[in-house]
Scaffold this active site. Structure first.
Site, mmCIF file in Angstrom:
data_model
loop_
_atom_site.group_PDB
_atom_site.id
_atom_site.type_symbol
_atom_site.label_atom_id
_atom_site.label_comp_id
_atom_site.label_asym_id
_atom_site.label_seq_id
_atom_site.Cartn_x
_atom_site.Cartn_y
_atom_site.Cartn_z
ATOM 1 C CB SER A 103 1.939 -20.368 -30.821
ATOM 2 O OG SER A 103 1.939 -21.541 -30.033
ATOM 3 C CE1 TYR A 119 -1.686 -22.887 -34.358
ATOM 4 C CE2 TYR A 119 0.045 -23.561 -32.837
ATOM 5 C CZ TYR A 119 -1.050 -22.775 -33.135
ATOM 6 O OH TYR A 119 -1.496 -21.851 -32.214
HETATM 7 N N1 LIG Z 1 -5.726 -20.987 -27.174
HETATM 8 C C1 LIG Z 1 -4.446 -21.340 -27.139
HETATM 9 O O1 LIG Z 1 -4.023 -22.187 -26.293
HETATM 10 C C2 LIG Z 1 -3.451 -20.700 -28.062
HETATM 11 C C3 LIG Z 1 -2.087 -20.904 -27.798
HETATM 12 C C4 LIG Z 1 -1.133 -20.320 -28.628
HETATM 13 C C5 LIG Z 1 -1.524 -19.540 -29.697
HETATM 14 N N2 LIG Z 1 -2.848 -19.360 -29.935
HETATM 15 C C6 LIG Z 1 -3.193 -18.509 -31.083
HETATM 16 O O2 LIG Z 1 -4.062 -17.485 -30.642
HETATM 17 C C7 LIG Z 1 -4.853 -17.025 -31.736
HETATM 18 C C8 LIG Z 1 -6.298 -16.944 -31.297
HETATM 19 O O3 LIG Z 1 -6.748 -18.241 -30.965
HETATM 20 P P1 LIG Z 1 -7.817 -18.509 -29.807
HETATM 21 O O4 LIG Z 1 -7.159 -19.369 -28.813
HETATM 22 O O5 LIG Z 1 -8.456 -17.243 -29.357
HETATM 23 O O6 LIG Z 1 -8.842 -19.436 -30.611
HETATM 24 P P2 LIG Z 1 -10.421 -19.319 -30.845
HETATM 25 O O7 LIG Z 1 -11.124 -19.015 -29.574
HETATM 26 O O8 LIG Z 1 -10.779 -20.561 -31.576
HETATM 27 O O9 LIG Z 1 -10.545 -18.058 -31.825
HETATM 28 C C9 LIG Z 1 -10.028 -18.105 -33.126
HETATM 29 C C10 LIG Z 1 -10.468 -16.883 -33.887
HETATM 30 O O10 LIG Z 1 -9.905 -16.942 -35.212
HETATM 31 C C11 LIG Z 1 -10.947 -16.709 -36.160
HETATM 32 N N3 LIG Z 1 -10.697 -17.407 -37.412
HETATM 33 C C12 LIG Z 1 -10.344 -18.703 -37.585
HETATM 34 N N4 LIG Z 1 -10.300 -18.995 -38.893
HETATM 35 C C13 LIG Z 1 -10.632 -17.842 -39.563
HETATM 36 C C14 LIG Z 1 -10.783 -17.514 -40.932
HETATM 37 N N5 LIG Z 1 -10.628 -18.431 -41.899
HETATM 38 N N6 LIG Z 1 -11.130 -16.238 -41.267
HETATM 39 C C15 LIG Z 1 -11.336 -15.320 -40.300
HETATM 40 N N7 LIG Z 1 -11.210 -15.576 -38.985
HETATM 41 C C16 LIG Z 1 -10.866 -16.831 -38.620
HETATM 42 C C17 LIG Z 1 -12.212 -17.236 -35.477
HETATM 43 O O11 LIG Z 1 -13.357 -16.588 -35.988
HETATM 44 P P3 LIG Z 1 -14.504 -17.232 -36.902
HETATM 45 O O12 LIG Z 1 -14.573 -18.689 -36.581
HETATM 46 O O13 LIG Z 1 -15.730 -16.454 -36.525
HETATM 47 O O14 LIG Z 1 -14.055 -16.942 -38.287
HETATM 48 C C18 LIG Z 1 -11.969 -16.797 -34.027
HETATM 49 O O15 LIG Z 1 -12.382 -15.473 -33.858
HETATM 50 C C19 LIG Z 1 -4.586 -18.005 -32.886
HETATM 51 O O16 LIG Z 1 -3.685 -17.427 -33.797
HETATM 52 C C20 LIG Z 1 -3.949 -19.209 -32.198
HETATM 53 O O17 LIG Z 1 -3.095 -19.918 -33.072
HETATM 54 C C21 LIG Z 1 -3.817 -19.911 -29.150
#
Ligand SMILES: NC(=O)c1ccc[n+]([C@@H]2O[C@H](COP(=O)([O-])OP(=O)(O)OC[C@H]3O[C@@H](n4cnc5c(N)ncnc54)[C@H](OP(=O)(O)O)[C@@H]3O)[C@@H](O)[C@H]2O)c1
Length: 273
Positions: A145, A159
């Site tokens: 991130s 985080y």
């Molecule tokens: N969106 C942003 O602005 C942003 C910015 C910077 C970095 N990120 C990073 O990008 C990555 C993906 O995030 P996203 O934005 O795509 O969020 P998202 O749409 O909420 O997706 C998160 C994913 O992580 C899985 N997950 C969460 N907890 C889990 C657990 N205990 N066991 C297994 N799977 C788990 C969820 O699946 P289930 O709920 O089905 O388990 C879901 O598939 C993360 O590492 C996040 O920190 C996101």
């Protein structure tokens, strides 16, 4: 590479049930990879798996795993080993945020964050790297991130620290195993349109942020895949974030701290997660 050979290529994507992980799975399937789909919500993974098999003629394996639980990584690894699946492309993407100050966060939530964002990334690399090294070829994308690149806005202390770990581990592994045919990349999204903000109660924080600061999950997936293919250990989104990081990186640390405090007081909705 002919189609039959391409069909034996496997990727594993954690957090494939939503957002950036789904985008990675779709992109890799379109490039001919079979995909192991990992997350907790099995129904979503099954739906995605059926869609990808149908559209691209690839194979998928659904692994409904809670990565916050001890032993989860070993069980996942054993499940792929049992199917004789050799992972060529590992994508550590699963993650979540907590929208509370450090001392208001529940200990259990912090423990889950450390398990999913730190332990899972370190241990899946540890488990899948030996096979990659033995085959002389492997690609690992760890989703970090922008919060791991620069001092993070107040309220994201843990985080941001987890994401800094992901960047450091990726760079170190890239240097340690680069001469063995392994490329490792930390991709650092800024704000990305996914489900991330709902469960973390951050939707209000980000609702007024302008389009210039947002990426689509497909852009982040493509950025990560292109960077790891090119052997770049760190990938930042083009445009706003890359420029911002360059400028902020030139400033003395005390100015960065001042900016974080000022930024937090005046515009808490522009946190570059
Ligand atoms: N969106 C942003 O602005 C942003 C910015 C910077 C970095 N990120 C990073 O990008 C990555 C993906 O995030 P996203 O934005 O795509 O969020 P998202 O749409 O909420 O997706 C998160 C994913 O992580 C899985 N997950 C969460 N907890 C889990 C657990 N205990 N066991 C297994 N799977 C788990 C969820 O699946 P289930 O709920 O089905 O388990 C879901 O598939 C993360 O590492 C996040 O920190 C996101």
């Amino acid at each position: 590479m002919n189609t039959d050979q391409a069909r034996e290529r496997w990727a594993l994507v954690t957090g494939a049930s939503a957002g950036i992980g789904t985008a990675f799975a779709r992109d890799l399937a379109a490039r001919g990879f079979n995909v192991v789909l990992v997350a907790r919500r099995a129904e979503r993974l099954n739906q995605l798996g059926a869609e990808l098999e149908d559209q691209h003629g690839i194979k998928t394996l659904v692994a409904a795993v809670d990565l916050s639980q001890g032993g989860a990584r070993e069980r996942l690894f054993k499940a792929t080993e049992a199917q004789n699946i050799q992972i060529e492309m590992l994508v550590n993407n699963a993650g979540f945020g907590i929208d509370k100050g450090y001392t208001e966060q529940e200990l259990d939530d912090q423990a889950a964050m450390l398990q999913v964002l730190v332990t899972t990334v370190a241990q899946t690399c540890r488990l899948y790297l030996p096979g990659m090294v033995a085959r002389g070829h492997g690609r690992i994308i760890n989703v970090a991130s922008m919060a791991g690149v620069m001092p993070t806005i107040i309220g994201q202390s843990l985080y941001g620290a987890c994401k800094s770990f992901v960047i450091k581990l990726s760079e170190n592994l890239h240097l340690e195993y680069g001469d063995k045919g392994i490329n490792v990349t930390a991709v650092c999204p800024g704000l990305t349109r996914t489900e991330f903000f709902g469960p973390a109660n951050m939707e209000d924080d980000v609702k007024d942020v302008g389009d210039f600061a947002w990426s689509e999950p497909e852009e982040i997936a493509a950025l990560g895949i292109e960077a790891v293919t090119a052997g770049e250990p760190l990938a930042l989104p083009k445009g706003f974030y890359r420029t911002y990081a360059r400028i902020v990186g030139l400033l003395p640390r005390w100015v960065q701290y001042w900016m974080v405090r000022k930024f937090n007081k005046t515009a808490s909705g522009t946190n570059p997660h």
